[in-house]
Design an enzyme around this catalytic site. Structure first.
Site, PDB file in Angstrom:
ATOM      1  N   HIS A  45       0.821  -1.221   0.000  1.00  0.00           N
ATOM      2  CA  HIS A  45       0.000   0.000   0.000  1.00  0.00           C
ATOM      3  C   HIS A  45       0.855   1.272   0.000  1.00  0.00           C
ATOM      4  O   HIS A  45       0.320   2.363  -0.202  1.00  0.00           O
ATOM      5  CB  HIS A  45      -0.926   0.044   1.217  1.00  0.00           C
ATOM      6  CG  HIS A  45      -1.972  -1.036   1.224  1.00  0.00           C
ATOM      7  ND1 HIS A  45      -2.820  -1.241   0.158  1.00  0.00           N
ATOM      8  CD2 HIS A  45      -2.296  -1.979   2.145  1.00  0.00           C
ATOM      9  CE1 HIS A  45      -3.625  -2.268   0.430  1.00  0.00           C
ATOM     10  NE2 HIS A  45      -3.321  -2.738   1.627  1.00  0.00           N
ATOM     11  N   ASP A 104      -2.807 -10.610  -2.395  1.00  0.00           N
ATOM     12  CA  ASP A 104      -3.369 -10.096  -1.140  1.00  0.00           C
ATOM     13  C   ASP A 104      -4.835  -9.723  -1.389  1.00  0.00           C
ATOM     14  O   ASP A 104      -5.201  -9.346  -2.498  1.00  0.00           O
ATOM     15  CB  ASP A 104      -2.568  -8.860  -0.709  1.00  0.00           C
ATOM     16  CG  ASP A 104      -2.910  -8.383   0.683  1.00  0.00           C
ATOM     17  OD1 ASP A 104      -2.153  -8.717   1.620  1.00  0.00           O
ATOM     18  OD2 ASP A 104      -3.926  -7.658   0.838  1.00  0.00           O
ATOM     19  N   HIS A 141      -6.365  -7.194  -0.438  1.00  0.00           N
ATOM     20  CA  HIS A 141      -6.493  -5.756  -0.685  1.00  0.00           C
ATOM     21  C   HIS A 141      -5.716  -5.385  -1.948  1.00  0.00           C
ATOM     22  O   HIS A 141      -4.633  -5.934  -2.194  1.00  0.00           O
ATOM     23  CB  HIS A 141      -5.931  -4.959   0.502  1.00  0.00           C
ATOM     24  CG  HIS A 141      -6.584  -5.283   1.811  1.00  0.00           C
ATOM     25  ND1 HIS A 141      -6.054  -6.215   2.688  1.00  0.00           N
ATOM     26  CD2 HIS A 141      -7.732  -4.819   2.371  1.00  0.00           C
ATOM     27  CE1 HIS A 141      -6.857  -6.289   3.758  1.00  0.00           C
ATOM     28  NE2 HIS A 141      -7.869  -5.464   3.589  1.00  0.00           N
ATOM     29  N   ASP A 190      -4.588 -12.750   3.375  1.00  0.00           N
ATOM     30  CA  ASP A 190      -5.809 -12.295   4.045  1.00  0.00           C
ATOM     31  C   ASP A 190      -7.074 -12.547   3.221  1.00  0.00           C
ATOM     32  O   ASP A 190      -8.167 -12.174   3.651  1.00  0.00           O
ATOM     33  CB  ASP A 190      -5.704 -10.807   4.441  1.00  0.00           C
ATOM     34  CG  ASP A 190      -4.997  -9.966   3.408  1.00  0.00           C
ATOM     35  OD1 ASP A 190      -4.739 -10.452   2.302  1.00  0.00           O
ATOM     36  OD2 ASP A 190      -4.703  -8.782   3.715  1.00  0.00           O
TER      37      ASP A 190
HETATM   38 ZN   LIG Z   1      -4.160  -7.133   2.742  1.00  0.00          ZN
END
Ligand SMILES: [Zn+2]
Length: 311
Positions: A130, A167, A169, A248
């Site tokens: 991120h 991931d 996200h 995740d």
């Molecule tokens: Zn994540």
């Protein structure tokens, strides 16, 4: 040839406080599980060097690296934590952790390109995907995978590298840094809508973003990986493959609502390995990103590593 394994002890000391999901126990769970299953003996445990400013500045603005480093230094000197954004906190030990997490990815890249290892896994934190060119975000300070990818391109002279991000996200930071860098192809699959909210509209033709709705199961994820990632990866013919390995999307993880299990991570890793074997002499550097359900995280990392190590 072996699978190199990096987990610098400094990464264990970064601590964003009680109850924070991105916690030191994530690494404990992984390392304990590798020992308990005997998988540790199949891995080549190696030491990492911290990243240099020059290496970080291949992915981040020089001014950003200087500012974040100054905050790390203040936190260390004052012996207290400093928030860089609502999710991301620097404690006194964070500077060393962030520098060596990115440095592990670089060290792993050097080892794999030198032929000292077939592939590598970096069990590091803080995670990276991120972190944008000029902002901390979502538990991330430096974008470990983007730093390593640029190291492979700029320091080793590779012409094409692929980044695979599974991931749950979206890897918005990696996209921010590498969109429209024609030497890079990034493929990602992520829950949408979910933090950080973007990704449905890719920022460049070199971004293969696959948003999926909550409650998507592994079977559907595999179909989309096969249909949307694989043709682009094989057409691109990467000379090296980097993985933003977040776990995740596991069905036991409470930060999102996807339904992957260990067998799905094993399958995805096998498909990534097929690409690396076909075009990249098997060269893969994989770095831990998310994964917050400790037992599921440890089991999923083991599934990923069994494929990488061929055991
Ligand atoms: Zn994540």
């Amino acid at each position: 040839m072996s699978t190199a394994f990096y987990s610098p002890p400094e990464c264990r000391s970064h601590d964003m406080g009680p109850g924070h999901p991105e916690c030191p126990q994530r690494l404990d769970a992984i390392l304990d599980h590798l020992r308990a299953t005997g998988l540790d003996v199949a891995l080549d445990y190696r030491d990492a060097l911290p990243a240099t400013r020059e290496q970080l500045q291949r992915a981040h603005d020089a001014r950003y690296v200087a500012e974040v480093s100054a905050v790390f230094e203040e936190a260390r000197r004052e012996g207290r934590s400093r928030a860089l954004d609502p999710d991301t906190m620097a404690c006194p030990a964070t500077g060393k952790a962030a520098y060596i997490a990115a440095g592990a990815a670089v060290t792993a890249t050097d080892a794999v390109l030198a032929g000292e290892a077939q592939n590598a896994f970096c069990a590091v934190r803080p995670p990276g995907h991120h972190a944008t060119r000029s902002e901390t975000m979502g538990f991330c300070f430096f974008n470990n995978v983007a730093v390593a990818a640029r190291h492979a391109l700029d320091a080793h002279g590779l012409q094409r590298v692929a980044i695979v991000d599974f991931d749950v996200h979206h890897g918005n930071g990696t996209e921010d840094i590498l969109a429209n860098d024609e030497r890079v192809l990034m493929v990602g699959i992520f829950q949408h809508p979910l933090y950080p909210g973007n990704g449905a509209d890719p920022l460049g033709d070199n971004m293969v973003n696959v948003p999926v709705p909550p409650y998507t199961e592994g079977r559907e994820v595999r179909e989309m990986v096969e249909a949307l990632w694989m043709p682009r990866l094989h057409e691109f013919k990467p000379q090296m493959v980097f993985v933003s390995a977040g776990f995740d999307a596991h069905r036991e993880d409470q930060l999102a609502q996807l339904g992957l299990v260990e067998a799905d991570y094993e399958w995805i890793t096998r498909r990534v390995k097929d690409v690396a074997d076909a075009h990249a002499k098997g060269r893969i550097v994989s770095c831990l990103e998310g994964g917050y359900a400790l037992s599921a995280l440890a089991r999923s990392v083991a599934a990923h590593l069994r494929v990488l190590a061929g055991v």
